[in-house]
Scaffold this motif. Structure first.
Motif: not given
Ligand code: NAD
Length: 282
Positions: A251-272
């Motif tokens: 139904k839904a799928l993440t591409p590589v690159p452009g899927g999970v990768g960009p979220m990792t850094i954004a979540c680091l900022l969120k965690n900070t």
């Protein structure tokens, strides 16, 4: 099929975080600070750290990189962490992995104050996450979780299959899905009939490191498939999921690159920012 655009979701999240940093600055007259320790010359680590700093600056965080040569001794690194633990202007500390062999990873992770552990690797945070208490959550699984919730806000009773049981990805991913009332199967290199297990999943998260391991006929129709893998191959970077085949059933799928990768850094900022907010509440 919905192509889950991690780049877009991460950009939206960064915008929200930028606003939040602005609001925190107005309220407390200070901004969250992130310090990254980079040891050695590992090229991917250098790129990750540069991207982390760039993104941190973009959302208005105070950010700093401390660099050491490969030859640095363990005590110097630990002493620096103890110093950063005491520094009130620093909300988050991250030591970029992997570390040179003579530095004990566990000692380094445990030296970081759990309240400043933006990677969520400290045993205190690991325990808190599994007990359902407030904690820092490892950035990549947190990113996967946010992407899944965009597609399916109510995960109650869904069957989720996590492929891979690393401390970095598979195990925390399992905890996040459990918290959302999924029935979770965690699979790994010794799992018998991996295909059969995957076929039961309404949600599949693949975090293995084997190019295109998850095939089209391993995926149930209309499943949500999240591909964490980043594998260098002759045809370029590919994930752990056979994209073309799986895109025909999912139904839904993440591409590589452009899927999970960009979220990792954004979540680091969120965690900070979350660490900062918890510290001002104390
Ligand atoms: P890891 O090597 O620590 O763990 C891999 C896991 O896969 C292990 O638990 C192992 O049991 C399992 N496994 C190995 N072979 C298997 C098989 N044949 N069948 C089923 N399971 C098998 O890896 P990791 O650190 O979790 O990383 C996994 C992948 O995710 C890598 O490609 C890595 O580059 C990528 N990664 C991406 C991001 C991102 O931001 N997108 C972040 C971290 C890691």
């Amino acid at each position: 099929m919905i192509l889950i655009d991690g780049k877009k979701v991460a950009a939206e999240l960064r915008e929200e975080l930028k606003q939040e940093v602005f609001n925190l600055k107005s309220k407390y007259n200070k901004v969250p600070g992130l310090t990254v320790i980079l040891i050695g010359e590992d090229p991917p680590s250098k790129i990750y750290v540069r991207n982390k700093e760039k993104s941190a600056n973009e959302v208005g965080l105070k950010s700093e990189i401390i660099k050491y040569p490969d030859s640095v001794d363990e005590k110097t690194v630990l002493d620096k962490i103890y110093e950063l633990n005491k520094d009130e202007t620093i909300s988050g500390i991250l030591v970029q992995l992997p570390l040179p062999k003579h530095i004990n990873k566990q000692k380094v992770i445990e030296a970081i104050l759990p309240e400043k552990d933006v990677d969520g690797f400290h045993p205190m945070n690991v325990g808190n996450l599994s007990s359902g208490y407030e904690s820092s959550i490892p950035c990549t699984p947190l990113g996967c979780y946010l992407l899944i919730k965009k597609i399916e806000p109510n995960l109650n009773g869904k069957k989720a299959v996590v492929v891979g049981r690393s401390n970095l990805n598979g195990k925390p991913m399992t905890q996040l899905l459990l918290k959302e009332n999924c029935t979770v199967t965690i699979t790994h290199s010794k799992t018998k009939d991996l295909k059969g297990e995957c076929l039961k999943g309404d949600i599949i998260v693949a975090a293995v490191g084997i190019p295109e391991l998850v095939k089209g006929d391993w995926v149930k129709k209309d499943a949500i498939v999240i591909d964490v893998g980043i594998n260098k191959t002759e045809k370029g970077i590919v994930g752990d999921v056979a994209f073309e085949e799986v895109s025909k059933v999912a139904k839904a799928l993440t591409p590589v690159p452009g899927g999970v990768g960009p979220m990792t850094i954004a979540c680091l900022l969120k965690n900070t920012i979350e660490c900062f907010k918890r510290s001002v509440k104390l």
